[in-house]
Design an enzyme around this catalytic site. Sequence first.
Site, PDB file in Angstrom:
ATOM      1  N   ARG A  62       0.838  -1.214   0.000  1.00 23.62           N
ATOM      2  CA  ARG A  62       0.000   0.000   0.000  1.00 23.62           C
ATOM      3  C   ARG A  62       0.869   1.258   0.000  1.00 23.62           C
ATOM      4  NH1 ARG A  62      -3.371   2.593   4.547  1.00 23.62           N
ATOM      5  NH2 ARG A  62      -4.786   3.955   3.392  1.00 23.62           N
ATOM      6  N   HIS A  66       0.934   4.274  -2.816  1.00 25.48           N
ATOM      7  CA  HIS A  66       0.717   5.665  -2.424  1.00 25.48           C
ATOM      8  C   HIS A  66       1.925   6.539  -2.730  1.00 25.48           C
ATOM      9  CE1 HIS A  66      -3.112   5.568   0.152  1.00 25.48           C
ATOM     10  NE2 HIS A  66      -3.048   4.421  -0.501  1.00 25.48           N
ATOM     11  N   ASN A  94      -3.307   9.556   3.447  1.00 30.18           N
ATOM     12  CA  ASN A  94      -2.091   8.836   3.827  1.00 30.18           C
ATOM     13  C   ASN A  94      -1.908   8.685   5.332  1.00 30.18           C
ATOM     14  OD1 ASN A  94      -1.227   8.363   1.188  1.00 30.18           O
ATOM     15  ND2 ASN A  94      -0.117  10.305   1.072  1.00 30.18           N
ATOM     16  N   HIS A 194      -5.693  -6.027  -3.013  1.00 30.01           N
ATOM     17  CA  HIS A 194      -6.603  -6.124  -1.871  1.00 30.01           C
ATOM     18  C   HIS A 194      -6.789  -7.560  -1.406  1.00 30.01           C
ATOM     19  CE1 HIS A 194      -8.830  -1.994  -2.229  1.00 30.01           C
ATOM     20  NE2 HIS A 194      -7.565  -1.897  -1.860  1.00 30.01           N
TER      21      HIS A 194
END
Length: 320
Positions: A62, A66, A94, A194
Amino acid sequence: MAMPKEQFFLILISFSSLIYPSQSRLSYNYYSKSCPNFNKIIQETVTSKQITSPSTAAGTLRLFFHDCLPNGCDASILISSTPFNSAERDADINLSLPGDAFDLVTRAKTALELSCPNTVSCADILATATRDLVTMVGGPYYNVLLGRKDYRISKSSYVEGNLPRPTMPMSKIISLFAAKGFSVQEMVALSGAHTIGFSHCKEFKSYLYNDTHYNQRFVQALRNACADYPKNPTLSVFNDIMTPNNFDNKYFDNLGKGLGLLESDHGLYNNPMTNPFVEIYAKDEKKFFQDFARAMEKLSVYGIKTGRRGEIRRRCDAIN
């Protein structure tokens, strides 16, 4: 007057170098001479951290997304804010990035600085550690080009609108990825991340009482799991309730059964542009792994900085 063939090819080569200046400076063995223990140190750090904190793989994956999507894979997400600048990591979306992922990069950077000072970028550490962790939890191996530099700029104002939110309509998420050069199929494949990790109740709680896409037994279980959310905002649920710690294709299989957690998960299944790929990946894990690996290779060189456009940071959380 016709242009000489030699001059034409010289101009063509020069033009090509302008289009792809960054990727041309990367290589798979970039540190073979300057830091020969690079891969060994990354692997040892990753293994130790994942064993002690099993959520590290999902958190690092993740963190990598980001970092890359807003402004390229340049480690700008790792920079801490100062009294004079609000950095990317303090953008609203974030704030929930896990500490284990940041700690992993710090540990790897510390070990690499001892072995080969001022040589390995934080961006290369994050990209390689992400790949190794994906593989460690059962996902596909993919190649990672090396030679990125760390960016000197990190601003929270750059983030909004450049990362998908779980509440976004699928059409908007598709457009967001398309603007960065990713096809619908690549976007769906990347969404397969995911299959590991979890989401906080705040990301989906408002949909538990008015979204008909949930399996009814599942939605009741989610309501119970998030019942104390107002008192405990850290409550979370696994993205893939069937095999939460394994990187596999069960995430896609879950979507067709109403077991998607986020509104964007339901959007993947119900949108006519994305559903065909969801169906393919639900039935064919090998195909999902192949497409995920290709998409990750492409993502890992998106917007990278090389040469004078970046630096090798001594500390990943601060500009030199």
